[in-house]
Write an enzyme that holds these catalytic residues in place. Structure first.
Site, PDB file in Angstrom:
ATOM      1  CD  GLU A  16      -1.712   2.369   1.111  1.00 26.22           C
ATOM      2  OE1 GLU A  16      -1.231   2.918   0.176  1.00 26.22           O
ATOM      3  OE2 GLU A  16      -1.652   2.819   2.341  1.00 26.22           O
ATOM      4  CD  GLU A  44       1.754   8.756  -0.514  1.00 28.44           C
ATOM      5  OE1 GLU A  44       2.027   7.772   0.171  1.00 28.44           O
ATOM      6  OE2 GLU A  44       0.674   9.607   0.170  1.00 28.44           O
TER       7      GLU A  44
HETATM    8  C1  LIG Z   1       1.266   4.471   3.086  1.00 33.85           C
HETATM    9  S1  LIG Z   1       2.429   3.600   4.389  1.00 33.85           S
HETATM   10  C2  LIG Z   1       1.305   1.966   4.444  1.00 33.85           C
HETATM   11  C3  LIG Z   1       1.688   1.467   5.756  1.00 33.85           C
HETATM   12  C4  LIG Z   1       0.905  -0.148   6.236  1.00 33.85           C
HETATM   13  N1  LIG Z   1       1.122  -0.902   5.004  1.00 33.85           N
HETATM   14  C5  LIG Z   1      -0.513   0.502   6.193  1.00 33.85           C
HETATM   15  O1  LIG Z   1      -1.390   0.255   5.269  1.00 33.85           O
HETATM   16  O2  LIG Z   1      -0.778   1.189   7.205  1.00 33.85           O
HETATM   17  C6  LIG Z   1       3.894   3.084   3.167  1.00 33.85           C
HETATM   18  C7  LIG Z   1       4.924   2.292   4.005  1.00 33.85           C
HETATM   19  O3  LIG Z   1       5.708   1.670   3.163  1.00 33.85           O
HETATM   20  C8  LIG Z   1       7.210   1.954   3.730  1.00 33.85           C
HETATM   21  N2  LIG Z   1       7.997   2.255   2.471  1.00 33.85           N
HETATM   22  C9  LIG Z   1       7.654   3.165   1.538  1.00 33.85           C
HETATM   23  N3  LIG Z   1       8.892   2.875   0.556  1.00 33.85           N
HETATM   24  C10 LIG Z   1       9.544   1.833   0.930  1.00 33.85           C
HETATM   25  C11 LIG Z   1      10.488   1.055   0.273  1.00 33.85           C
HETATM   26  N4  LIG Z   1      10.942   1.633  -0.804  1.00 33.85           N
HETATM   27  N5  LIG Z   1      11.080   0.044   0.999  1.00 33.85           N
HETATM   28  C12 LIG Z   1      10.350  -0.324   2.145  1.00 33.85           C
HETATM   29  N6  LIG Z   1       9.445   0.177   2.822  1.00 33.85           N
HETATM   30  C13 LIG Z   1       8.991   1.484   2.219  1.00 33.85           C
HETATM   31  C14 LIG Z   1       6.955   3.325   4.400  1.00 33.85           C
HETATM   32  O4  LIG Z   1       7.720   3.502   5.297  1.00 33.85           O
HETATM   33  C15 LIG Z   1       5.583   3.116   5.075  1.00 33.85           C
HETATM   34  O5  LIG Z   1       5.665   2.658   6.195  1.00 33.85           O
END
Ligand SMILES: C[S@@+](CC[C@H](N)C(=O)[O-])C[C@H]1O[C@@H](n2cnc3c(N)ncnc32)[C@H](O)[C@@H]1O
Length: 721
Positions: free
Chosen positions: A430, A439
């Site tokens: 997500e 994003e």
């Molecule tokens: C929008 S949040 C969603 C979090 C969770 N899955 C939820 O639905 O509540 C996106 C998450 O992805 C992580 N994230 C973004 N890009 C990433 C990457 N390249 N590798 C690992 N984690 C990542 C961010 O730190 C964040 O915790």
């Protein structure tokens, strides 16, 4: 024009006396005690004063206009002395001099630094058209100083309605709005210039043209007793169309000005029946109902309406625990994810153990949903949870220890860099923004797709970005508050309220809603056609560049302040997520996690009735950043009939499809000719005939364009690292 009588020419002593008095007043305009009704601050606290109705700020006569300006300044200065925050100005009445009206209001804005100036405006005005040559002004006396006897016939005759609502033409509906548009433009969209919508004329049947007022700063509603009808018991009520309009208008939280309630027009209820009825409309308005509804987006978004927020950058920044907590309150998003994962599990071949990777696990809500879906589908699942935010990773460790145990393995780091011990069946993520890809879900998933088995799938499997042209003076003013270029070249996350979508159902592909709100582009996962290196990572990011050119039909004249952006995602099969205004109720009703995106324009773009708007938008990238650039052009379509435009004065319609790209003759279709019957619109088209861009092949006349916004990502970009 009225020439000021000179003493010599008239040879009349009386004229000289009046003339001297006028000059003395012009030099130092001031009131005598018996000319005012309020003198004390405490009296002034509870009033909304109306400037004299006989002021003719847009009179054809230069002297009358000039003296009306001085008289207005005199009234405004006195109101300011009494600390009055808002003054209501008399309605503009003369399209040809409405710029002068705007200029005087602008002078008031400069002279009085805090006061709001609310322009009283009938919702439409047939009189404007009936008397183009002689606007319906009362007279001022010969020295230009006002006498109170003259007034606006339109308003004075508000008890009678000569027009049936259904007879109101597009031109009549545009006319007052056009005048308002000139005034606020001359005042540089100053937020202290507001509207007092006058509902004296009966509301038109073509209600969608009224939507435009949602985007305007309506501060007051002027509602005369004559606008009410009697119900069966004799109590005053409003006609159905007016009720609906007023309920919609409650988004502005207007102050109602009720007039003539003591005139005995209605037999029952007395004076108090009118405000009681308005209160009832307020309580039953959509905005009041929605904010009361437990779990509604409106209740969740209280205080955030029309508030510009910078979009999150979850890749570049590490989110706070409280931000994750807010996401996790969404009752729909996680439900739909669980349903999609469940269906995918059921559809997987009958393997012993299904391996899932949650890429970007945050505090772990999707991990829990994967486990639940596994139980429901009665499939053994094993989950790898990847997260790059070291702080959220602490929460993941806690949950593994307390809840998940050995069915989950945690992997700290960026999904584009970490390695997984084994290939996976389902990649769950997500990483979506309000515009889908904003994003950097495409870029992050490019780095994680390599985890999949050859028949593995991604949830979401695809997502699309959608755009529509928007009018909102409130958002426009908010975006340019920061004064620098950045403010008007940054997309913002906004819960829209006082906005109006300008596009209509005509033109474009995709049926009724598909032409109002159009798709820009799509991303699909996994995508097999990307060239990758030895580690399965793309060589460049070029495959994530996108562009779209969209054509919108604009049925009613309006001012475009920006573009609204939305997304839709297919999670799996027919389970999805959507914030698209036409689909969200069906796909993911009451989902709270995403407000739309707003792409502002530096300068508002005027779009005439029946015009065509072309919007270009690009998603661009270099090795460190992704950014959007956007641009728009407006056109009048060219077809069967023709319009000859020679000079500002000489506007006529001739027969046949004549066309010349070298002269000032342009051909326009019949609907446009109809619209051009409205002189304010012609005034928009004709001042620069020589500069019009004529395109015979495409059959359109170009009439306006914006700057290219955010070239090279100079003001706003999303970091890839
Ligand atoms: C929008 S949040 C969603 C979090 C969770 N899955 C939820 O639905 O509540 C996106 C998450 O992805 C992580 N994230 C973004 N890009 C990433 C990457 N390249 N590798 C690992 N984690 C990542 C961010 O730190 C964040 O915790």
């Amino acid at each position: 024009m009225c020439i000021m009588p000179s003493a010599g020419a008239a040879g009349n002593e009386e004229v000289i006396v009046v003339e001297k008095a006028a000059e003395a007043w012009r030099q130092s305009p001031s009131f005598l005690l018996d000319e005012v009704t309020i003198t004390r601050l405490d009296e002034a606290e509870i009033v909304v004063p109306m400037a004299s109705d006989w002021l003719q700020l847009d009179a054809t006569d230069d002297w009358i206009r000039h003296d009306s300006g001085i008289a207005l300044q005199q009234e405004v200065a006195y109101a300011s002395y009494l600390n009055i925050p808002t003054i209501i100005l008399p309605p503009p009445r003369n399209r040809s001099h409405v710029a002068s009206y705007g200029r005087i209001v602008n002078e008031c804005l400069r002279n009085i630094p805090y006061m709001h100036f609310s322009v009283r405006l009938p919702i439409y005005d047939p009189a404007v058209f009936k008397s183009k040559e002689s606007p319906p002004h009362g007279d001022l006396n010969s020295n230009g100083i006002s006498t109170a006897q003259a007034s606006s016939p339109k308003l004075a005759s508000s008890q009678k309605h000569p027009l049936k609502p259904s007879k109101v033409s597009e031109g009549e509906l545009n006319a007052t709005w056009e005048m308002w548009d000139v005034i606020r433009t001359v005042c540089d969209n100053n937020a202290r210039v507001t509207l007092t919508l006058d509902l004296t004329p009966p509301l038109p049947a073509n209600a969608n043209v009224l939507d435009r007022w949602a985007a305007e700063p309506v501060q007051h509603i002027f509602l005369p007793a004559s606008a009410f009808i009697a119900n069966v018991k004799g109590y005053p009520v409003l006609p159905k169309g007016t009720q609906a309009f007023i309920r919609q208008t409650m988004i502005h939280h207007p102050t109602f000005i009720l007039s003539g309630v003591d005139s005995g027009v209605h037999t029952m209820g007395g004076e108090s029946a009118y405000p009681q009825y308005v209160k009832h409309l307020e309580k039953t308005s959509p905005v009041a109902q929605a904010t009361k509804t437990e779990g509604s987006v409106e209740q969740f978004a209280q205080g955030y309406q029309d508030y510009l927020q910078n979009p999150l950058q979850p890749l570049m920044d590490n989110l706070q625990s409280i931000t994750y907590q807010t996401f996790e309150q969404d009752p729909i998003k996680y439900h739909n994810y669980e349903e999609a994962i469940y269906r995918a599990l059921v559809d997987r071949p009958d393997r012993e153990r299904i391996v899932i990777c949650v890429a970007g696990a945050g505090r772990g809500p999707l991990v829990s949903r994967c486990l639940k879906a596994g139980q429901r589908a009665n499939r053994e699942t094993f989950i790898y949870a990847v997260e790059k935010n070291p702080n959220a990773f602490v929460t993941l460790q806690y949950r593994k220890a307390k809840e998940w145990g050995s069915s989950v393995e945690l992997i700290a780091g960026d999904m584009r860099r970490v390695e997984l011990p084994e290939p996976v069946d389902i990649l769950v993520s997500e990483l979506l923004g309000s515009f889908g890809d904003n994003e950097l879900s495409p870029e992050c998933l490019d780095g994680a797709i390599r985890f999949l088995k050859p028949d593995g799938i991604s949830i979401p499997s695809s997502y699309t970005a959608h755009l529509t042209p928007l009018s909102s003076s409130k958002l426009y003013n908010a975006a340019r508050e920061s004064k620098d270029l950045r403010g008007v070249e940054t997309p913002y996350v906004v819960m829209f309220q006082n906005v109006n979508i300008l596009s209509g159902d005509g033109g474009g592909a995709g049926g009724r809603c598909g032409s109002r709100i159009q798709e820009c582009w799509e991303f699909e996962h996994p995508r097999k056609d990307v060239t990758v290196n030895g580690r399965g990572l793309p060589l460049t990011n070029s495959h994530n560049v996108r562009s779209a050119k969209l054509t919108f039909h604009i049925p009613h004249a309006g001012v475009m302040h920006g573009l609204a952006g939305y997304f839709e995602a297919i999670l799996y099969s027919d389970v999805g997520l959507s914030i698209h205004p036409c689909h969200k109720e069906r796909v993911s009703k009451d989902m709270l996690s995403w407000f739309p995106l707003f792409f502002p324009f530096r300068e508002p773009l005027y779009l005439p009735s029946n015009s065509e708007l072309q919007v270009s938008i690009w998603r661009l990238t270099n090795e460190r950043q992704v950014w959007y650039e956007w641009y728009a052009e407006s056109f009048l379509p060219v077809a069967n009939a023709s319009l000859r435009i020679d000079t500002a004065e000489d506007v006529g319609v001739s027969e046949g499809p004549s066309f010349s790209s070298t002269s000032t003759h342009v051909a326009v279709p019949s609907p446009v000719v109809d619209a051009l019957d409205v002189f304010p619109l012609v005034a928009r088209v004709e001042p620069r005939p020589g500069s019009m861009e004529v395109t015979p092949a495409s059959g359109v006349v170009k009439i306006g364009q914006t700057a290219l916004h955010n070239p090279g990502g100079r003001s706003s970009w999303i970091g890839l690292t």
